[in-house]
Design a protein around this motif. Structure first.
Motif, PDB file in Angstrom:
ATOM      1  N   GLU B  16       0.828  -1.208   0.000  1.00  0.00           N
ATOM      2  CA  GLU B  16       0.000   0.000   0.000  1.00  0.00           C
ATOM      3  C   GLU B  16       0.863   1.258   0.000  1.00  0.00           C
ATOM      4  N   LEU B  19       1.788   1.897  -3.555  1.00  0.00           N
ATOM      5  CA  LEU B  19       0.650   2.431  -4.302  1.00  0.00           C
ATOM      6  C   LEU B  19       0.403   3.897  -3.953  1.00  0.00           C
ATOM      7  N   ARG B  20       0.522   4.229  -2.648  1.00  0.00           N
ATOM      8  CA  ARG B  20       0.264   5.626  -2.263  1.00  0.00           C
ATOM      9  C   ARG B  20       1.310   6.572  -2.862  1.00  0.00           C
ATOM     10  N   ALA B  22       2.991   6.044  -5.672  1.00  0.00           N
ATOM     11  CA  ALA B  22       2.710   6.118  -7.114  1.00  0.00           C
ATOM     12  C   ALA B  22       1.530   7.052  -7.372  1.00  0.00           C
ATOM     13  N   GLN B  23       0.537   6.977  -6.500  1.00  0.00           N
ATOM     14  CA  GLN B  23      -0.633   7.837  -6.667  1.00  0.00           C
ATOM     15  C   GLN B  23      -0.259   9.309  -6.510  1.00  0.00           C
ATOM     16  N   SER B  24       0.531   9.586  -5.469  1.00  0.00           N
ATOM     17  CA  SER B  24       0.820  10.996  -5.165  1.00  0.00           C
ATOM     18  C   SER B  24       1.625  11.653  -6.287  1.00  0.00           C
ATOM     19  N   GLU B  25       2.454  10.905  -6.980  1.00  0.00           N
ATOM     20  CA  GLU B  25       3.309  11.513  -8.006  1.00  0.00           C
ATOM     21  C   GLU B  25       2.897  11.104  -9.422  1.00  0.00           C
ATOM     22  N   LEU B  26       1.648  10.675  -9.586  1.00  0.00           N
ATOM     23  CA  LEU B  26       1.251  10.139 -10.897  1.00  0.00           C
ATOM     24  C   LEU B  26       1.293  11.200 -11.989  1.00  0.00           C
ATOM     25  N   LEU B  27       0.987  12.441 -11.659  1.00  0.00           N
ATOM     26  CA  LEU B  27       0.968  13.485 -12.702  1.00  0.00           C
ATOM     27  C   LEU B  27       2.258  14.283 -12.756  1.00  0.00           C
ATOM     28  N   ASP B  28       3.083  14.126 -11.751  1.00  0.00           N
ATOM     29  CA  ASP B  28       4.317  14.922 -11.705  1.00  0.00           C
ATOM     30  C   ASP B  28       5.364  14.118 -10.957  1.00  0.00           C
ATOM     31  N   GLY B  31       9.527  16.001  -9.879  1.00  0.00           N
ATOM     32  CA  GLY B  31       9.668  17.401 -10.287  1.00  0.00           C
ATOM     33  C   GLY B  31       9.831  17.610 -11.771  1.00  0.00           C
ATOM     34  N   SER B  35       4.135  12.711 -15.869  1.00  0.00           N
ATOM     35  CA  SER B  35       4.036  11.395 -15.252  1.00  0.00           C
ATOM     36  C   SER B  35       5.267  10.576 -15.618  1.00  0.00           C
TER      37      SER B  35
END
Lengths: 361, 361
Positions: B16, B19-20, B22-28, B31, B35
């Protein structure tokens, strides 16, 4: 930081809506209490996802019923080899139309499974044009004719697919699939690495006419036979489930955009805007490709003075324009304008290019 | 809904924490303003990620310097065929140790590239034990000996790897890699589909001794030659970048848990708890496997009355215990207890099983 405009040739920009949806449901997909990555590919939840993605793709491309759609692995490069494995008997020939880096590679990787023959090539023109159909030297006994519809490095694209008669046409459409409507019925087999117009890397989408699946030119393990993958709904072994999922979201997004006719119009406007900027720069920027063969997806261009490349790249990155460096084979710059790159990104690029030209005139 | 306890055999539970992140940085990611899925595999950002993942894996498994680590595609199934392609000449033999469904499949898919020979098998015992080393009939001229260290369907596992002399030992470790410390130096080649203990499906991790890469038994396209992948740092073509990224996060997570010794201890406790529940149920639950060969990763079990299967599965789903249905080859139930399944999940399962037995006694 803020999202940048991403001109990467691949893996490439994905739709921000697709990314946001994937993010929101990353830990709990579809009320399962698990990530889509954590689900068995043979469970009812994933099967439903997989079938829906195929239906949406079939709808987008109007795929005729006598074609199978496969979701495979290995990248287009693996299929450069696996296609002749499946379609050509030992000693049989196949015709290759060589229009750039990727069709060269498809030709090379086809050995030792077929006697590949260059039926047409624009190598002598440094791949800046397409060989006219009238000059193609096709063998009617060939196992297939291989074509790369768009060359990402040289920036040439077949906008109209030439007729090749009764020999099955096999097309690598990795970099322009889904960018415009397509008459699938003219092809024997279409394949595409996902990482440009479909989804993340590690997934290959293949559309293949059923009669070609009946060819059994040599003994092969099941895993290399397309017919086996087709018979098992692309679940002969565990597929790339995440890739399949993101592809499915992308297909939904394309439908919501108005489908491929709408995408074609948008892609036409994007490409025209950038080519107009290059052609109108009085030679400051240059694209060497015959206008009739210019790619709508990948636009390579050089600056009139190579010493400006570094300042151009540094300033473009500061301006939030990512991945404009050209491929080393042709040098200079390259802007890839796949479906997920919005018109706004191209507008920002063109504004930057004009500004750069003024400041470094 | 809330996250469930996921006992899927694969694609399987992921950490988990992974997964968390990966979720938090999925769009960026990192820096970049993009993605991780949108980045070129040849750009400096992704190269750094890829190298770090390899370093972490090497550290976790103490991989000796004369082994290459590859990040490939195609699932273990493709490598059932590709390994003999790379390691065996036409007409040469290889020895297979057949201990369940997956080693059977590895044997079948090896044709037509090697003369595969069953050197030992427990088929006559319905794969409920492992064939004792003393009974193995090994050929010292074999190209390799193939072993499946853990069988996910039959639930048997080699806890100690038998000595096979000088012939290179090739091991499919898809379902128990990284579950305990390993002496890599005893193997010629280790391969593993990622979707059990490493990350999402569509990625294969291979660890191969350099001398085996020098074998050139037949003409092959580059894409099928492991030596070419090794020479290009697994970037001969576009790799599965998302899979590589999640694998890298998982390796970091494993290090943070205390590495493989800590995981081995945790996995031992999880398996002991479940087997104790089964064995202590007075025959209500049954596992048919020789205790010395029982898998720590996959625990198949049946209920004393098959009519209880459906109520068991329905009630377990309601209790937030997912994917307990057994494989059709052996029937009943199966709980997969890979690294990312916490002790708490097994405690919840055991409590449920005891309660179910009382209510349906």
């Amino acid at each position: 930081m803020a999202r940048v405009w991403n001109f990467s040739a691949g893996p490439a920009a994905l739709s921000e809506e697709v990314l946001r949806q994937a993010q929101s449901e990353l830990l709990d997909w579809n009320g399962t209490g698990a990530s889509v990555m954590e689900l068995s590919h043979r469970g009812r939840h994933f099967i439903a996802l997989a079938e829906e993605a195929e239906r949406d793709l079939r709808e987008l491309l109007a795929v005729p019923a006598h074609y199978k759609v496969l979701f495979l692995q290995g990248g287009a490069t693996q299929h450069f080899a696996q296609i002749p494995m499946n379609l050509a008997a030992d000693g049989q020939g196949a015709d290759y139309i060589v229009t750039g880096h990727w069709s060269e590679k498809a030709l090379k990787e086809s050995a030792p499974y077929v006697k590949a023959r260059v039926a047409a090539s624009s190598a002598a023109q440094q791949y800046t044009r397409l060989p006219p159909r009238a000059e193609w030297d096709l063998d009617p006994r060939a196992a297939y004719v291989h074509l790369t519809t768009n060359e990402t490095i040289h920036g040439v694209e077949f906008r109209d697919i030439p007729d090749v008669g009764d020999v099955p046409l096999v097309a690598d459409m990795s970099s322009d699939i889904l960018s415009a409507p397509l008459d699938v019925g003219r092809f024997g087999l279409i394949y595409a690495g996902a990482q440009k117009n479909i989804g993340p890397s590690g997934l290959v989408v293949m559309i293949v006419r059923e009669d070609l699946l009946a060819r059994r030119p040599r003994p092969l393990p099941k895993i290399f036979r397309y017919a086996e993958h087709a018979a098992q709904g692309s679940m002969l072994n565990t597929p790339n489930t995440w890739g399949w999922y993101i592809a499915g979201l992308t297909f939904k997004w394309l439908k919501a955009q108005g489908g491929l006719a709408a995408m074609a119009e948008r892609n036409r406007r994007k490409a025209e805007l950038l080519y107009a900027c290059i052609d109108g720069s009085g030679g400051y920027y240059r694209n060497p490709v015959d206008p009739a063969a210019r790619s709508r997806m990948n636009v390579p261009f050089t600056l009139h003075d190579g010493a400006l490349d570094k300042p151009f790249l540094e300033a473009s990155e500061r301006a939030g324009l990512m991945a404009l460096k050209g491929h080393k084979a042709v040098g200079g710059m390259r802007a890839s304008l796949y479906n997920a790159v919005p018109l706004q990104a191209v507008e920002a690029l063109v504004a930057f290019m004009r500004d750069f030209m003024q400041r470094h005139g």
